[in-house]
Motif scaffolding. Structure first.
Motif, PDB file in Angstrom:
ATOM      1  N   UNK A 117       0.845  -1.206   0.000  1.00 48.28           N
ATOM      2  CA  UNK A 117       0.000   0.000   0.000  1.00 48.28           C
ATOM      3  C   UNK A 117       0.874   1.248   0.000  1.00 48.28           C
ATOM      4  N   UNK A 118       1.934   1.235   0.821  1.00 43.73           N
ATOM      5  CA  UNK A 118       2.836   2.393   0.876  1.00 43.73           C
ATOM      6  C   UNK A 118       3.524   2.595  -0.470  1.00 43.73           C
ATOM      7  N   UNK A 119       3.939   1.506  -1.095  1.00 48.29           N
ATOM      8  CA  UNK A 119       4.582   1.620  -2.405  1.00 48.29           C
ATOM      9  C   UNK A 119       3.600   2.157  -3.444  1.00 48.29           C
ATOM     10  N   UNK A 120       2.366   1.689  -3.354  1.00 44.71           N
ATOM     11  CA  UNK A 120       1.339   2.163  -4.289  1.00 44.71           C
ATOM     12  C   UNK A 120       1.074   3.653  -4.079  1.00 44.71           C
ATOM     13  N   UNK A 121       0.938   4.046  -2.809  1.00 43.20           N
ATOM     14  CA  UNK A 121       0.699   5.462  -2.495  1.00 43.20           C
ATOM     15  C   UNK A 121       1.898   6.296  -2.932  1.00 43.20           C
ATOM     16  N   UNK A 124       1.760   6.690  -6.649  1.00 45.38           N
ATOM     17  CA  UNK A 124       0.738   7.686  -7.004  1.00 45.38           C
ATOM     18  C   UNK A 124       1.243   9.093  -6.699  1.00 45.38           C
ATOM     19  N   UNK A 125       1.850   9.222  -5.525  1.00 42.98           N
ATOM     20  CA  UNK A 125       2.368  10.530  -5.117  1.00 42.98           C
ATOM     21  C   UNK A 125       3.460  10.992  -6.078  1.00 42.98           C
ATOM     22  N   UNK A 126       4.377  10.075  -6.413  1.00 44.10           N
ATOM     23  CA  UNK A 126       5.443  10.425  -7.361  1.00 44.10           C
ATOM     24  C   UNK A 126       4.858  10.822  -8.715  1.00 44.10           C
ATOM     25  N   UNK A 127       3.841  10.081  -9.161  1.00 44.29           N
ATOM     26  CA  UNK A 127       3.189  10.410 -10.438  1.00 44.29           C
ATOM     27  C   UNK A 127       2.537  11.790 -10.367  1.00 44.29           C
ATOM     28  N   UNK A 128       1.846  12.054  -9.253  1.00 44.27           N
ATOM     29  CA  UNK A 128       1.188  13.356  -9.091  1.00 44.27           C
ATOM     30  C   UNK A 128       2.221  14.478  -9.039  1.00 44.27           C
ATOM     31  N   UNK A 129       3.311  14.234  -8.304  1.00 40.71           N
ATOM     32  CA  UNK A 129       4.373  15.250  -8.209  1.00 40.71           C
ATOM     33  C   UNK A 129       4.973  15.492  -9.592  1.00 40.71           C
TER      34      UNK A 129
END
Length: 163
Positions: A117-121, A124-129
């Motif tokens: 879950x942390x890796x997925x988040x 997602x966070x890296x993609x959003x950034x």
């Protein structure tokens, strides 16, 4: 039992024999046994006192044997109880080990789920950034382009001439 108490001493007579040699041999054997007993009794004849001593020794021996039987029975019972306790303890240890193993497996599964879950988040966070950086860069480029086009003396080609 009588022979045992007499230390297995006995003399057998054949009363029906006609042989003088055999009779003589039997008498000699009897006298030898009597002499042996007198010697063992330190030349004292058999008496009531000796009988009482023998009885006391027999009673003491019986008491000791009875105590030994009692101790043996107690030891057997204690060993059985000990074996039961060992089996019960081993079973309990197995149950605890299984429970702990299950808990460990559950905790490991939860840890792996949390990690995933942390890796997925993070992804997602890296993609959003990355997307926000790209949008920021595009906005900065557009702003710079607008500033370049809106310099004094130049005519604005965009919708807003304030910038």
């Amino acid at each position: 039992d009588l022979l045992r108490r007499c230390n297995w001493r006995m003399v057998v007579f054949d009363n029906a024999t006609k042989s003088a040699t055999k009779k003589e041999k039997q008498i000699t054997e009897l006298v030898e046994q009597v002499d042996k007993i007198i010697e063992e009794n330190e030349s004292k004849p058999y008496s009531n006192e000796l009988f009482e001593q023998a009885q006391a020794m027999a009673s003491e021996l019986y008491y000791i044997q009875d105590k030994q039987r009692s101790y043996a029975e107690q030891t057997k019972r204690l060993n059985e109880m000990l074996e039961q306790n060992i089996r019960a303890t081993e079973e309990r240890v197995k149950q605890i080990a299984k429970t702990l193993g299950d808990q460990l497996a559950s905790a490991e599964s939860a840890r792996l789920n949390a990690l995933n879950e942390a890796q997925s988040v993070k992804k997602q966070s890296d993609d959003e950034i990355r997307q926000l950086k790209q949008e920021l860069e595009e906005s900065n480029n557009a702003l710079a382009a607008m500033r370049n086009t809106n310099k004094p003396g130049r005519r604005s080609t965009g919708p807003c001439s304030v910038l």
